[in-house]
Design a protein around this motif. Structure first.
Motif, PDB file in Angstrom:
ATOM      1  N   TYR A  22       0.644  -1.176   0.173  1.00 29.53           N
ATOM      2  CA  TYR A  22      -0.081  -0.070  -0.059  1.00 29.53           C
ATOM      3  C   TYR A  22       0.854   1.368   0.056  1.00 29.53           C
ATOM      4  O   TYR A  22       0.358   2.220   0.084  1.00 29.53           O
ATOM      5  CB  TYR A  22      -0.947  -0.091   1.165  1.00 29.53           C
ATOM      6  CG  TYR A  22      -2.083  -1.319   1.188  1.00 29.53           C
ATOM      7  CD1 TYR A  22      -2.859  -1.372   0.320  1.00 29.53           C
ATOM      8  CD2 TYR A  22      -1.806  -2.116   2.058  1.00 29.53           C
ATOM      9  CE1 TYR A  22      -3.769  -2.253   0.329  1.00 29.53           C
ATOM     10  CE2 TYR A  22      -2.778  -3.119   2.384  1.00 29.53           C
ATOM     11  CZ  TYR A  22      -3.973  -3.337   1.112  1.00 29.53           C
ATOM     12  OH  TYR A  22      -4.721  -4.166   1.280  1.00 29.53           O
ATOM     13  N   GLU A  31      -0.738   4.444   1.425  1.00 28.12           N
ATOM     14  CA  GLU A  31      -2.143   5.000   1.094  1.00 28.12           C
ATOM     15  C   GLU A  31      -3.264   4.356   1.548  1.00 28.12           C
ATOM     16  O   GLU A  31      -4.250   5.053   1.710  1.00 28.12           O
ATOM     17  CB  GLU A  31      -1.927   5.359  -0.335  1.00 28.12           C
ATOM     18  CG  GLU A  31      -1.198   5.883  -0.834  1.00 28.12           C
ATOM     19  CD  GLU A  31      -1.257   6.707  -2.354  1.00 28.12           C
ATOM     20  OE1 GLU A  31      -2.463   6.469  -2.833  1.00 28.12           O
ATOM     21  OE2 GLU A  31      -0.358   7.319  -2.804  1.00 28.12           O
ATOM     22  N   LEU A  32      -3.236   3.037   2.185  1.00 25.46           N
ATOM     23  CA  LEU A  32      -4.267   2.387   2.760  1.00 25.46           C
ATOM     24  C   LEU A  32      -3.791   1.641   4.062  1.00 25.46           C
ATOM     25  O   LEU A  32      -2.418   1.361   4.235  1.00 25.46           O
ATOM     26  CB  LEU A  32      -4.933   1.330   1.752  1.00 25.46           C
ATOM     27  CG  LEU A  32      -5.385   1.923   0.532  1.00 25.46           C
ATOM     28  CD1 LEU A  32      -5.917   0.688  -0.493  1.00 25.46           C
ATOM     29  CD2 LEU A  32      -6.824   2.728   0.841  1.00 25.46           C
ATOM     30  N   GLU A 108     -13.395   9.747   6.207  1.00 27.69           N
ATOM     31  CA  GLU A 108     -13.398   8.677   5.313  1.00 27.69           C
ATOM     32  C   GLU A 108     -13.030   7.263   5.593  1.00 27.69           C
ATOM     33  O   GLU A 108     -13.778   6.391   5.159  1.00 27.69           O
ATOM     34  CB  GLU A 108     -12.521   9.013   4.131  1.00 27.69           C
ATOM     35  CG  GLU A 108     -12.405   8.277   2.915  1.00 27.69           C
ATOM     36  CD  GLU A 108     -11.609   8.522   1.896  1.00 27.69           C
ATOM     37  OE1 GLU A 108     -11.265   7.539   0.920  1.00 27.69           O
ATOM     38  OE2 GLU A 108     -10.641   9.294   1.831  1.00 27.69           O
ATOM     39  N   LYS A 109     -12.103   7.098   6.403  1.00 31.29           N
ATOM     40  CA  LYS A 109     -11.554   5.797   6.746  1.00 31.29           C
ATOM     41  C   LYS A 109     -12.142   5.054   8.229  1.00 31.29           C
ATOM     42  O   LYS A 109     -12.263   3.870   8.122  1.00 31.29           O
ATOM     43  CB  LYS A 109      -9.916   5.989   6.904  1.00 31.29           C
ATOM     44  CG  LYS A 109      -9.175   6.391   5.847  1.00 31.29           C
ATOM     45  CD  LYS A 109      -9.362   5.542   4.730  1.00 31.29           C
ATOM     46  CE  LYS A 109      -8.324   6.210   3.691  1.00 31.29           C
ATOM     47  NZ  LYS A 109      -8.450   5.397   2.169  1.00 31.29           N
ATOM     48  N   ASN A 536     -16.077   1.906  -3.335  1.00 32.01           N
ATOM     49  CA  ASN A 536     -15.294   2.307  -2.755  1.00 32.01           C
ATOM     50  C   ASN A 536     -13.766   1.641  -2.685  1.00 32.01           C
ATOM     51  O   ASN A 536     -12.692   2.268  -3.043  1.00 32.01           O
ATOM     52  CB  ASN A 536     -15.438   2.622  -1.255  1.00 32.01           C
ATOM     53  CG  ASN A 536     -16.318   3.650  -0.945  1.00 32.01           C
ATOM     54  OD1 ASN A 536     -16.536   4.631  -1.791  1.00 32.01           O
ATOM     55  ND2 ASN A 536     -17.128   3.550   0.226  1.00 32.01           N
ATOM     56  N   SER A 537     -13.736   0.315  -2.772  1.00 31.98           N
ATOM     57  CA  SER A 537     -12.733  -0.577  -2.854  1.00 31.98           C
ATOM     58  C   SER A 537     -11.972  -0.336  -4.161  1.00 31.98           C
ATOM     59  O   SER A 537     -10.732  -0.196  -4.336  1.00 31.98           O
ATOM     60  CB  SER A 537     -13.000  -1.821  -2.452  1.00 31.98           C
ATOM     61  OG  SER A 537     -13.575  -2.076  -1.279  1.00 31.98           O
ATOM     62  N   GLU A 539     -12.370   2.111  -6.292  1.00 27.48           N
ATOM     63  CA  GLU A 539     -11.505   3.472  -6.343  1.00 27.48           C
ATOM     64  C   GLU A 539     -10.257   3.465  -5.901  1.00 27.48           C
ATOM     65  O   GLU A 539      -9.130   4.092  -6.260  1.00 27.48           O
ATOM     66  CB  GLU A 539     -12.620   4.365  -6.057  1.00 27.48           C
ATOM     67  CG  GLU A 539     -13.850   4.531  -6.649  1.00 27.48           C
ATOM     68  CD  GLU A 539     -14.813   5.726  -6.248  1.00 27.48           C
ATOM     69  OE1 GLU A 539     -14.625   6.033  -5.222  1.00 27.48           O
ATOM     70  OE2 GLU A 539     -15.639   5.830  -7.292  1.00 27.48           O
ATOM     71  N   SER A 540     -10.141   2.992  -4.433  1.00 28.69           N
ATOM     72  CA  SER A 540      -9.038   2.719  -3.989  1.00 28.69           C
ATOM     73  C   SER A 540      -7.917   2.158  -4.514  1.00 28.69           C
ATOM     74  O   SER A 540      -6.746   2.601  -4.772  1.00 28.69           O
ATOM     75  CB  SER A 540      -9.284   2.502  -2.683  1.00 28.69           C
ATOM     76  OG  SER A 540      -9.880   3.211  -1.733  1.00 28.69           O
ATOM     77  N   LYS A 543      -6.772   3.785  -8.160  1.00 29.95           N
ATOM     78  CA  LYS A 543      -6.137   4.838  -7.959  1.00 29.95           C
ATOM     79  C   LYS A 543      -4.674   4.668  -7.522  1.00 29.95           C
ATOM     80  O   LYS A 543      -3.541   5.075  -8.039  1.00 29.95           O
ATOM     81  CB  LYS A 543      -6.470   5.688  -6.740  1.00 29.95           C
ATOM     82  CG  LYS A 543      -5.879   7.120  -6.411  1.00 29.95           C
ATOM     83  CD  LYS A 543      -6.509   7.694  -5.283  1.00 29.95           C
ATOM     84  CE  LYS A 543      -5.618   9.076  -4.830  1.00 29.95           C
ATOM     85  NZ  LYS A 543      -4.616   8.809  -4.050  1.00 29.95           N
TER      86      LYS A 543
END
Length: 585
Positions: A22, A31-32, A108-109, A536-537, A539-540, A543
């Motif tokens: 990540y 980032e995650l 968001e998280k 959501n997953s 898109e993450s 990206k």
């Protein structure tokens, strides 16, 4: 005692531990947050259950890129410089001085989990969620009314919800914070932050101690988790699905040598960390093919494993037109492919038993689930061919399932290990120990039919390439989005090869580019592309994949293609278990 009563069922539980990388290699940030969250919840709980059950055995498959990230977190804690922005905010002193981006990150998280098992059981956490829902309905402008204390409480509860059940039982700080419920101070947050650091420092040493005691086996996966058969040859996908659409690129440039790199690097990583080479590999996604098997044999790998569907396809190809045999006649034994000079023993998981743990037993009472699992194993032993001692491989994700169990699967796993280790007809073992014992028995010629606890070795003329999901590669290739992602990677690899061959980069620049390329080759990006996964997953991961490719072009000192500014996939589905796991069929 009769020979039938004397028979044993050999059970191998293999827990696959993996998170993709990540990190953004250009910014240096995670980032995650999934690596450290699973570390404090699932990796701690899973080792705890083995520590508490001294008669049990299991295999843990640690992907090297996961270990790399765990070590990076430990280094961050030791240096007191955190590169994970969400975790770093837990130690941020003044929550009233957060930037808009930091506030947005928390909001968001910090509700991303299974609300039924990880939010609703905690009234204080649920109040935070309910209040957020009210504010959210009023529009984005109202978010500024959320105080620094609200954000501090939300951060603390998110991390408390992600602690493993064993952590809650072993560390009084967690129960104290849960009892306090709200108005968490900076001291409270730092206590939790330091606990997370200590849990991560002690994690791998705990697994190493169990290896030293002969209680578990640690296996590996090609380093960055590439789906090796496809990296070697896209046409491998057509061995099991002849009409599947393939990427426009005819093949991944230099794929075989790249897979060899991932295997060799994983072996070196394992030996450096654990003092010995891994005896076996769970290939990424259980993806196997004859060319991959030859590579594993070349590097001295003793065993590998994959899904039941691959074995079924391979048996059908070996005997076209023959009626399919019953499961009991073919599944519960190891296999070798004939004609290999250095044979790799192949184990095939029981898809039904594995999926029961992964998807169904979370809905049961723990003891009922355990009794059912044991009953099914007893049935396999009872139905095994005369003179056979079956070997049953149960292989699945060792981290994502427990989020859907009450108490992170604590009672199910505790009772499961207790029941299995005490059962008179079940021999809990590992792939390595099973092969060692079988080879010793064969060399001394002392085994007799119905004793010795070994299954008859099967032989296959070859493997039909496939994975543990559906026995094919449709999860990673074949759709428009997935094929487009492969084409983007192939284009980047051709540019990579050209620049490396030109000699324009320094040694250090080449090493950075190779590392970034390896990260782009992970199977995880292709797993998530598709409209059947949650938006959501998708898109993450979309990206992060495009950022990785962008970084690769920048490291190569090339212009970044405009196409990388456009999403590959959007998602929008409601996949089971949030899309993080798949059923085998």
């Amino acid at each position: 005692m009769t020979a039938k009563q004397d028979r044993k069922l050999n059970l191998i539980l293999c827990w696959h531990m993996h998170q993709p990388d990540y990190r953004n290699y250009m910014s240096g940030e995670f980032e995650l947050p999934w690596t450290y969250l699973h570390a404090i919840k699932d990796y701690t709980d899973m080792v705890y259950h083995l520590e508490q059950s001294p008669k049990s055995k299991a295999v843990f498959n640690f992907v090297p890129i996961l270990l790399d990230q765990l070590e990076a977190y430990v280094a961050d804690f030791d240096s007191k410089k955190m590169s994970d922005p969400l975790l770093g905010l837990l130690a941020h002193e003044d929550m009233n001085s957060l930037s808009d981006a930091q506030r947005e990150l928390i909001l968001e998280k910090c509700f991303r989990c299974n609300h039924v098992t990880m939010v609703h059981p905690f009234p204080s956490y649920k109040r935070l969620q309910d209040f957020f829902n009210v504010i959210d309905e009023q529009g984005e402008a109202c978010m500024s009314y959320l105080s620094g204390q609200y954000l501090a409480d939300l951060l603390v509860w998110y991390h408390l919800a992600w602690t493993g059940e064993s952590v809650r039982r072993e560390h009084v700080l967690v129960t104290q914070l849960m009892a306090k419920g709200e108005h968490f101070s900076y001291s409270d947050r730092m206590g939790l932050y330091d606990l997370i650091g200590n849990l991560m420092r002690g994690l791998i040493p705990r697994y190493k101690a169990l290896v030293k005691a002969g209680r578990i086996e640690l296996s590996s996966t090609p380093h960055y988790h590439p789906i090796a058969p496809l990296l070697i040859d896209f046409k491998a996908a057509r061995e099991c699905t002849p009409d599947v659409a393939l990427p426009e690129s005819p093949t991944y440039p230099g794929g075989k040598s790249r897979v060899a790199f991932h295997i060799e690097s994983a072996i070196a990583s394992h030996e450096a960390r654990f003092g010995e080479k891994p005896h076996g590999f769970w290939p990424a996604e259980g993806g196997v093919s004859d060319p991959l098997l030859n590579l594993l044999a070349h590097f001295g790998v003793r065993w590998t494993a994959t899904g039941e569907g691959v074995l079924v396809s391979s048996l059908r190809k070996a005997s076209p037109g023959s009626p399919p045999p019953e499961k009991k006649q073919y599944l519960y034994r190891p296999y070798q492919v004939t004609g290999q000079e250095n044979k790799v023993t192949c184990f095939f998981r029981d898809d039904h038993l594995s999926d029961l743990i992964g998807f169904e037993y979370a809905k049961w009472y723990g003891r009922d689930a355990v009794n059912n699992f044991v009953h099914l194993l007893e049935g396999i032993l009872e139905q095994a061919p005369q003179g056979e001692n079956p070997v049953v491989s149960v292989i699945l994700d060792g981290e994502n399932a427990w989020e859907y169990y009450p108490y992170n699967g604590y009672f199910f796993l505790s009772e499961l290990y207790e029941a299995l280790s005490a059962h008179p007809s079940i021999n809990m073992t590992t792939f390595k120990d099973y092969l060692d014992a079988a080879e010793k028995s064969e060399s001394t010629a002392t085994s007799k039919a119905g004793s010795g606890h070994f299954a008859k070795m099967g032989n296959l003329p070859g493997l039909v390439a496939g994975s543990w999901v559906y026995g094919d590669f449709s999860t990673w290739i074949g759709s428009t989005d997935k094929n487009r992602a492969w084409d983007l990677l192939c284009a980047a690899k051709r540019s990579f090869d050209h620049v490396i061959a030109s000699g324009r980069l320094t040694q250090a620049e080449q090493e950075a580019a190779y590392k970034q390329l390896s990260d782009c080759e992970s199977s995880d990006w292709f797993w998530w592309f598709g409209d059947y996964n949650p938006q959501n997953s998708v898109e993450s991961f979309d990206k992060l994949y495009r950022e990785n490719l962008t970084n690769l072009y920048q490291l190569l000192k090339l212009e970044v293609p405009e196409v990388l500014s456009q999403p590959v996939s959007h998602g929008g589905g409601h996949a089971e278990a949030g899309g993080a796991m798949r059923r085998a069929s």
